[in-house]
Design a protein around this motif. Structure first.
Motif, short mmCIF file in Angstrom:
data_model
loop_
_atom_site.label_atom_id
_atom_site.label_comp_id
_atom_site.label_asym_id
_atom_site.label_seq_id
_atom_site.Cartn_x
_atom_site.Cartn_y
_atom_site.Cartn_z
N ILE A 199 47.87 35.43 43.49
CA ILE A 199 46.82 34.41 43.35
C ILE A 199 46.12 34.59 42.00
O ILE A 199 45.75 35.70 41.62
N ASP A 200 45.91 33.47 41.32
CA ASP A 200 45.13 33.45 40.09
C ASP A 200 43.69 33.11 40.47
O ASP A 200 43.41 31.99 40.92
N VAL A 201 42.79 34.07 40.32
CA VAL A 201 41.41 33.90 40.76
C VAL A 201 40.53 33.61 39.55
O VAL A 201 40.49 34.39 38.59
N ARG A 202 39.82 32.50 39.60
CA ARG A 202 38.95 32.11 38.49
C ARG A 202 37.56 31.76 38.99
O ARG A 202 37.38 31.38 40.15
N SER A 203 36.59 31.88 38.11
CA SER A 203 35.22 31.49 38.45
C SER A 203 35.14 29.98 38.65
O SER A 203 35.79 29.22 37.93
N SER A 204 34.33 29.58 39.61
CA SER A 204 34.16 28.16 39.87
C SER A 204 33.41 27.50 38.70
O SER A 204 32.45 28.04 38.17
N ALA A 205 33.85 26.30 38.34
CA ALA A 205 33.16 25.54 37.31
C ALA A 205 32.24 24.49 37.91
O ALA A 205 31.57 23.76 37.20
N ASN A 206 32.20 24.46 39.24
CA ASN A 206 31.37 23.48 39.94
C ASN A 206 29.95 24.01 40.05
O ASN A 206 29.72 25.10 40.61
N LEU A 207 28.98 23.26 39.53
CA LEU A 207 27.58 23.72 39.51
C LEU A 207 27.04 23.98 40.92
O LEU A 207 26.43 25.02 41.17
N ALA A 208 27.27 23.03 41.84
CA ALA A 208 26.75 23.18 43.20
C ALA A 208 27.35 24.41 43.88
O ALA A 208 26.66 25.14 44.61
N GLU A 209 28.64 24.65 43.64
CA GLU A 209 29.31 25.81 44.22
C GLU A 209 28.71 27.11 43.69
O GLU A 209 28.46 28.05 44.45
#
Length: 337
Positions: A199-209
């Motif tokens: 799995i490639d795990v990345r930081s969320s770019a969604n502000l609400a998230e």
């Protein structure tokens, strides 16, 4: 120590799904989570310990022997006959990066040897991880001789210790889970191939998230016990779902036409060996069982193709396309109804 609830983790659906699939069918071969620091990799993996259903083991056995599997009992349990059965938490064992070989495999109990003159084996991390999960953070920085050791045990399902006058062998079958930052070094191909899902795990770019992540983490740190209690209903529901999926798994079928497309996908991608096909098939069955389906469909196959195959592709120095995109493109060509 109160562990952050698995069900409270925001986002990271791919990582959570991979861990659930591996908990339903350990033969998938484990999970590798690669990504930058601070993306919740370790949090999700350690949260798995509190989520998994308990297992039955021979009471007092240091190797968590399953009482109903006579062929895989350790020497002590096999020699003493059926013992009392205990329900214990499913093992999720951390292998620290600086752990010595003795700590991992087990060694002579020096204190007992010096005080009582008795040679006694002190089981290591591989004994504790039997029938559970072995987690290695920064797995790409693991020393080569420890990688060789883990590969041998993972292949044989048995840990053999022969030194200091000891000759011990005991069962050690575990789901290998690793996490790491690819910028700090690559995994050896032999070890990379042992992981079923990547799995490639990345930081969320969604502000609400991201806001919700911060709020939940803050609530957890202020009162861990209360936070865990507030998520107990969701945790129990997911645990029951895992149990149902495990029970349903033997009855899940994979039609020949879907299996042929799975094999065709691996051929189109040039995946070496047959481990890709086997992982794809097992992951698809586990996904179907988790979703309450009795038959693997092409849609289910699509949902597990990227994590099953992205780390099995041959590297092309002339093509720097992301592996996940290569799998997606191949699916568009092969998985057409």
């Amino acid at each position: 120590m109160t562990v952050y609830p698995f069900t409270a983790i925001v986002g990271q659906a791919a990582l959570k799904d991979a861990l659930l699939l591996a908990s339903i069918d350990p033969s998938i071969g484990g999970v590798l989570a690669l990504g930058e620091r601070g993306t919740g990799k370790s949090t999700a993996i350690r949260a798995l310990a509190a989520l998994l259903p308990e297992i039955e083991a021979v009471n007092g056995c240091p190797y968590n022997c399953a009482p109903d599997r006579r062929a895989s009992l350790c020497e002590a349990c096999a020699g003493s006959g059926p013992g009392r059965v205990a329900r214990i938490p499913a093992p999720v064992v951390d292998l620290p990066l600086g752990a010595t070989e003795d700590r991992i495999t087990g060694a002579l109990d020096l204190e007992r040897a010096l005080s009582q003159g008795e040679k006694r084996f002190e089981p290591g991390l591989l004994a504790r991880a039997h029938r559970g999960f072995l987690y290695i953070d920064e797995v790409n920085l693991l020393e080569d001789h420890l990688v060789d050791l883990l590969l041998d045990v993972a292949a044989s399902g048995e840990n053999v210790v022969e030194r200091e006058g000891l000759s011990i062998r005991h069962p050690s079958r575990f789901v290998l889970v690793g996490s790491g930052n690819p910028e700090e070094g690559d995994l050896r191909p032999q070890l990379l191939d042992r992981f079923g899902l990547c799995i490639d795990v990345r930081s969320s770019a969604n502000l609400a998230e991201r806001v919700e992540i911060v709020k939940r983490r803050d609530a957890y740190e202020r009162d861990p016990a209360a936070f865990v209690r507030s998520w107990s209903r969701q945790t129990l529901a997911l645990r029951k779902r895992i149990v149902r999926a495990r029970e349903a798994l033997p009855g899940v079928t994979m039609p020949d036409e879907v299996l042929e497309k799975a094999v065709g996908l691996c051929v189109a991608l040039g995946a070496d060996g047959l481990r890709g096909e086997l992982t794809l098939m097992r992951a698809a069955r586990a996904r179907a069982a988790l979703d309450g389906e009795t038959c693997v469909t092409e849609a289910i196959l699509r949902s597990v193709a990227v994590p099953s195959l992205r780390h099995r592709l041959r590297k092309d120095p002339l093509d720097d396309t992301d592996a996940a995109i290569r799998v997606e493109r191949a699916m568009e060509d092969v998985l057409v109804s």
